[in-house]
Design an enzyme around this catalytic site. Structure first.
Site, PDB file in Angstrom:
ATOM      1  N   LYS A 481     -67.714  80.745 -87.555  1.00 53.68           N
ATOM      2  CA  LYS A 481     -67.789  80.735 -86.087  1.00 53.68           C
ATOM      3  C   LYS A 481     -66.436  80.362 -85.483  1.00 53.68           C
ATOM      4  O   LYS A 481     -65.581  79.801 -86.178  1.00 53.68           O
ATOM      5  CB  LYS A 481     -68.861  79.738 -85.659  1.00 53.68           C
ATOM      6  CG  LYS A 481     -68.595  78.330 -86.153  1.00 53.68           C
ATOM      7  CD  LYS A 481     -69.828  77.443 -86.034  1.00 53.68           C
ATOM      8  CE  LYS A 481     -69.487  76.028 -86.436  1.00 53.68           C
ATOM      9  NZ  LYS A 481     -70.652  75.220 -86.729  1.00 53.68           N
ATOM     10  N   TYR A 707     -39.258  67.620 -68.302  1.00 52.60           N
ATOM     11  CA  TYR A 707     -39.950  67.236 -67.061  1.00 52.60           C
ATOM     12  C   TYR A 707     -40.070  65.724 -66.950  1.00 52.60           C
ATOM     13  O   TYR A 707     -40.380  65.046 -67.938  1.00 52.60           O
ATOM     14  CB  TYR A 707     -41.370  67.809 -67.052  1.00 52.60           C
ATOM     15  CG  TYR A 707     -41.467  69.285 -66.780  1.00 52.60           C
ATOM     16  CD1 TYR A 707     -40.962  69.838 -65.592  1.00 52.60           C
ATOM     17  CD2 TYR A 707     -42.088  70.130 -67.696  1.00 52.60           C
ATOM     18  CE1 TYR A 707     -41.070  71.199 -65.349  1.00 52.60           C
ATOM     19  CE2 TYR A 707     -42.211  71.491 -67.454  1.00 52.60           C
ATOM     20  CZ  TYR A 707     -41.690  72.016 -66.284  1.00 52.60           C
ATOM     21  OH  TYR A 707     -41.812  73.351 -66.037  1.00 52.60           O
TER      22      TYR A 707
END
Ligand SMILES: *Cc1c(COP(=O)(O)O)cnc(C)c1O
Length: 812
Positions: A481, A707
C-alpha cells in the site's frame, strides 16, 4: 485481411453466433487488451481469462466502442444479439491457433530463439546485425510468453522478409503451442542455465521441452555441449559453435578484445566490444547465425564491432532547460532510426522535436538512396530541427528546412551553446564511433538529480529473513500500500510475484488496478475498499477486505448483478484496534447473510494488532490474540468453512511467531526497517535518498545562511546548497544543525532552515565539489534515526518522500 467464417471456425474449433449473416470478415487488427484499440471496426477481440483476470467483463463496453468481432469462452448475458461471437473452450488456445493460421500465410525465413539466458540480447543483436539486409519483424522487448509470442507474430505483414522471435517457457507442455505460432526455419538455442527450474522435474526435462521449438527447423544453431547434444533428435541438422575447438565454428579469444574464428566458412579475426562470459556466448551465437545466412565476413567484422549493450538503448532522460532526451547513442542503422523516431513520437513531452543524427552505417542501400530515405522519414515524422553530424550525412537532407551541419562530434561540441536547446524533445542517435555520449552528457539535466534508489536485492533478502521466522507452509502476504511504503509499487510487486509471495495488500482499489495494468497477476487484497469501486474491483479480480455489515450487503448487491460465484472476500475482525472490523455482536447477522449465498467465499479471516511492537503492551496484544483465536474458530465452525487466518504484521512476526496461523502480513520490514536494533541489523537497507551539490558558497564569520538568518557563521565556512527540501519530504525539524547529510562518508550538518526545494549544509571540513554525491538517508544514516529526531515513526518518513523524487531500481 479477409478471413472466411468457415476457416476461422475450423482453425479455432469454434461455435459461431452472429447477429447478421456473413461469410467473410475483414480483420485488420487483433486485440486482447481492452485499453489499446486501433481499428475498432475491424478488430477481432480475444477475451482471455486468467487466474486473476477476465476480459469477458469488458465486452459490453467494447461493443459500445464499436468492436464487432469477439472470441469468447461464453457470451456474457444479454449480449447474444449484439455482436459476432466465436465461442471456444479456451480463448488463449484459440488466439494461438488463429495466429498460427495467420503465420502460415507467410513464407519468409523465421528465426526462433529459446534458452535460459540471452534470448532477448541475441534477438536484439541479430536485429541490429541484419537490419541492413532484411526488413525484420521481431518480438518487441521480451515478449516471449504464451500471450507475448502470438502478439509478436500477429504483427507480421507483406513487407517483412525475415522474422526473429523469442520463446520462453516456465512449465512443461508450453513449447508446442509456441512452435506452432512461430514456425521457425532457423533455430537458436542460447545458454541453458538453472533459472526457472521450478516448473520442471529436472534440467533434462526442461531442455527437452525447449527443444520442441526446433521440431521442424532446417538448422539448429547452438553451443557444442554434449549434455545437450545427446538430447537432440538425430534428424535435426546442427550448426554448433565452441570455445573448446569442438564445434563446426570455433572461437578463441586471442587478445583482450579480438576473437579468432575458425570454420568451413573461412578463418578470420574479429574485434568484439564485450568480453564477459555471457556476451561472448551471445556474440558466438550471432556470428554463427550470420555466417549461416551468408553475410560477407567483412560486413560481420564491421557490424559486430558496433554491438551495443541492449539495456543501454533508448533511455529517456531529463534534459537541460526543460528538454526531454531520448538517448540512443549506441546504434545508427536505418531500422533502428525508424524505431527511435517512434519512441520520440510516443514520449515527446513538447511539440517541438529535434534529432541529432550521425552518419548511418550498415544500411544496405547506396549513399544517396539511404539519405533520401532518412530525409523522408524525418519529414514524415515532422522533425523541426536536425543536427547532421558526419562527413556523409552533412551533404544530404537538403529538402529539410532546418538542418545544422557539422563535420564531427568534436565540431558540434566546440560550437555547443546550451541556450539553443529548450522545451523540446531531443533524439540523440549516432553510431558508437561518434561518441555521442559526450553530447548526451552536455544536454542532460544534472540539476534535479535527487533520486530514491531502491535496492531490489535487499528487498529479496528481507523477504527471506521474515520467511525464515515462519514455517515453510505459512503463506506470506506483503503490504504494498501507499506506493510500496514510498518505495515503488509496480517494481516491488513484480519482484514479489517472482518470489511467489501469496498475496499483495493495497489500500485502495486504484492501487490494485495500477498493479494489474502493469502485469501483476497474483492475488491482491484491497484493505479499504470503497463501495463505489466494487465493480472495478471485480473486473480486475481484486479481493475486498469486508469489515462490516454495511459493506457486506453493498458488495453482495454488486455480486448479484455480476452473477458472481464464490468470489473471494476477506473478513476483518475488530479485536481491539477499533479502526475497521466486525464486532462480535455482528456475528449472528454476518453468519446468516453468508449462509444464504454462494456468491461469495470467505477466503480469509483476519485481524490487526495495535501494539505488536510494544513489549510494555504485551498483555493487550495477548488479549487481541485470544479474541482472534476464539472468534475465528466460532465463525469457522458456524459457517463450516476453511479459510486462511492471519493476524501478524512485521513486528508481530518478530515477537509473536507462534500466532502465525496460515498466513502473515509483512510490511515495513520488507523495506528494511525493523522493530529494534537487533532486527535492523539483520535486515538490509532498501532505500537510499541521494542528491548532488548544486553550488558552494564561501561564508565569512558573521555572515548568515538562508531564510530568517537562522545560521550565522562562527568561522570561515564552506556551505553547499543541495536540491532537496521540505516539499520532497524532508521536514524543517531536521534543519538548523539538528540533522545532517553524508558527503564522501562524512557528516555535513544542515545549516539554517530547510527551504521548500533546497537546503544548505556545512562542508567546511569535507573535500568535495559541485556535483559531489550527497546521501540524505540510506545504510549509514537509517530512516529510523531520522524518524526519532522528527518525533515520528519510519513509516511516515518513508511514505512522505514526495512522488516528484525519481525512484531508481537496481539489482547488484
Ligand atoms: C499496513 C498493514 C500491515 C503491515 O504492517 P507493518 O507494520 O508495516 O508490517 C499489516 N496488516 C494491515 C491490516 C495493514 O494495514
Amino acid at each position: 485481411m479477409d478471413f472466411s467464417i468457415q476457416d476461422l471456425q475450423h482453425v479455432m474449433q469454434a461455435d459461431f453466433f452472429s447477429n447478421k449473416s456473413i461469410d467473410v470478415i475483414d480483420i485488420a487488427d487483433v486485440s486482447i487488451d481492452s485499453r489499446s484499440l486501433r481499428n475498432t471496426n475491424n478488430t477481432l477481440f480475444f477475451a482471455l481469462k486468467g487466474q486473476n483476470f477476465d476480459a469477458h467483463f469488458f465486452i459490453q463496453d467494447l461493443i459500445s466502442k464499436g468492436i464487432q468481432y469477439f472470441v469468447v469462452q461464453e457470451i456474457p448475458q444479454g449480449l447474444d444479439d449484439k455482436a459476432v461471437f466465436f465461442v471456444v473452450k479456451d480463448s488463449l488456445k484459440a488466439f494461438q491457433d488463429f495466429v498460427a493460421f495467420y503465420r502460415s500465410k507467410f513464407q519468409f525465413p523465421v528465426i526462433g530463439i529459446t534458452g535460459s539466458n540471452g534470448k532477448t540480447i541475441v534477438k536484439e543483436w541479430l536485429n541490429f546485425l541484419l537490419s541492413s539486409d532484411f526488413n525484420i519483424i521481431k518480438s518487441p522487448k521480451s515478449y516471449n510468453s504464451q500471450v507475448g509470442v502470438p502478439l509478436s507474430v500477429i504483427a507480421i505483414n507483406e513487407n517483412h522478409n525475415l522474422g526473429i522471435f523469442e520463446a520462453g517457457i516456465s512449465l512443461p507442455n508450453e513449447m508446442e503451442a509456441l512452435e506452432k505460432v512461430i514456425q521457425p526455419n532457423v533455430g537458436i538455442l542460447t545458454s541453458i542455465g538453472s533459472a526457472h527450474d521450478e516448473g520442471f522435474e529436472n534440467c533434462e526435462q526442461k531442455i527437452i521441452e525447449k527443444l520442441k521449438l526446433f521440431k521442424k527447423v532446417e538448422i539448429l544453431i547452438c553451443e557444442h555441449n554434449s549434455e545437450i547434444l545427446n538430447l537432440i533428435s538425430s534428424d535435426v541438422n546442427l550448426l554448433t559453435w565452441s570455445f573448446k575447438n569442438q564445434g563446426n565454428i570455433n572461437f578463441n579469444l586471442i587478445n583482450v578484445n579480438v576473437l579468432a574464428v575458425i570454420s568451413d566458412f573461412g578463418n578470420f579475426e574479429i574485434q568484439i566490444p564485450f568480453i564477459d562470459k555471457s556476451s561472448l556466448q551471445n556474440i558466438a551465437t550471432c556470428i554463427t547465425t550470420l555466417l549461416y545466412l551468408k553475410i560477407p565476413i567483412a560486413d560481420i567484422q564491421k557490424r559486430v564491432a558496433n554491438l551495443y549493450r541492449v539495456e543501454m538503448r533508448l533511455q529517456i532522460k531529463n534534459g537541460i532547460h526543460n528538454c526531454t532526451l531520448i538517448d540512443d547513442s549506441y546504434s545508427s542503422d536505418y531500422q533502428s532510426l525508424k524505431i527511435a523516431l517512434d519512441v520520440l513520437e510516443n514520449h515527446k513531452t513538447h511539440e517541438s522535436k529535434t534529432v541529432i543524427l550521425s552518419d548511418i552505417f550498415q544500411s544496405g542501400f547506396d549513399e544517396d538512396l539511404l539519405y533520401a530515405k532518412v530525409e523522408k522519414l524525418l519529414l514524415n515524422n515532422k522533425i523541426q530541427r536536425v543536427y547532421a553530424i558526419g562527413n556523409k550525412i552533412k551533404n544530404h537532407l537538403n529538402l529539410l528546412d532546418n538542418v545544422i551541419r557539422f563535420d564531427s562530434t568534436q565540431d558540434f561540441l566546440f560550437h555547443f551553446k546550451d541556450e539553443n536547446f529548450a522545451n523540446e524533445t531531443i533524439l540523440i542517435k549516432g553510431a558508437r564511433s561518434f561518441g555521442f555520449e559526450k553530447i548526451v552528457s552536455l544536454l542532460e539535466d544534472k540539476k534535479h538529480e535527487t533520486v530514491l534508489e531502491i535496492n531490489l536485492d535487499a528487498v529479496s533478502h528481507n523477504l527471506n529473513f521474515y520467511k525464515s521466522k515462519i514455517k515453510p507452509e505459512t503463506k506470506v502476504m506483503v503490504m504494498v500500500k501507499a506506493f510500496g511504503y514510498g518505495n515503488g509499487s509496480y517494481e516491488i510487486a513484480k519482484l514479489l510475484q517472482h518470489h511467489k509471495v501469496d498475496y499483495l495488500g493495497v489500500a485502495f482499489a486504484d492501487e490494485g488496478v495500477e498493479l494489474r495494468n502493469a502485469g501483476i497477476t497474483m492475488p491482491i487484497i484491497v484493505m479499504n475498499p470503497e463501495n463505489s469501486a466494487f465493480s472495478t474491483m471485480i473486473a480486475y479480480q481484486l479481493e475486498p477486505e469486508i469489515y462490516g455489515l454495511v459493506e457486506l450487503n453493498a458488495f453482495l448487491k454488486i455480486a448479484q448483478t455480476h452473477n458472481l460465484y464464490q468470489y473471494p472476500i476477506h473478513l476483518k475482525l475488530n479485536t481491539g484496534m477499533n479502526r475497521l472490523g466486525f464486532a462480535s455482536t455482528d456475528f449472528d447477522d454476518l453468519i446468516s447473510i453468508l449462509h444464504g449465498t454462494n456468491l461469495l467465499e470467505v477466503k480469509s479471516i483476519f485481524s490487526h494488532l495495535a501494539t505488536s511492537d510494544m513489549p510494555e503492551e504485551i498483555e493487550f496484544t495477548r488479549e487481541q490474540l485470544t479474541k482472534f483465536k476464539s472468534w475465528s474458530s466460532d465463525l469457522i465452525q458456524k459457517l463450516q468453512i476453511n479459510p486462511i487466518r492471519h493476524i501478524l504484521n512485521t513486528s508481530g512476526i518478530y515477537n509473536f511467531a507462534d500466532h502465525q496461523y496460515e498466513m502473515v502480513r509483512v510490511g515495513i520490514g520488507l523495506y528494511g526497517v525493523g522493530n529494534d536494533l537487533y532486527e535492523d541489523e539483520q535486515l538490509q537497507n532498501v532505500a537510499t535518498l541521494k542528491t548532488l551539490i548544486l553550488q558552494i558558497n564561501n561564508v565569512e564569520i558573521g555572515e548568515s545562511v538562508g531564510y530568517g538568518r537562522r545560521f550565522v557563521a562562527k568561522r570561515k565556512s564552506k556551505i553547499a546548497t543541495i536540491p532537496i527540501g521540505y516539499a520532497d519530504g524532508i521536514r524543517r525539524a531536521w534543519g538548523n544543525e539538528i540533522g545532517y547529510v553524508i558527503i564522501h562518508d562524512k557528516k555535513a550538518p544542515i545549516v539554517g532552515s530547510i527551504c521548500m526545494d533546497m537546503m544548505m549544509v556545512d562542508i567546511t571540513e569535507i573535500d568535495c565539489e559541485i556535483g559531489s554525491e550527497v546521501t540524505i538517508f540510506g545504510a549509514d544514516l537509517r530512516v529510523t534515526e531520522i524518524a526519532k529526531a522528527w518525533n515520528t515513526i519510519p513509516y511516515e518518513v518513508m511514505t512522505g518522500i514526495s512522488q516528484r523524487v525519481k525512484r531508481v531500481f537496481y539489482k547488484e
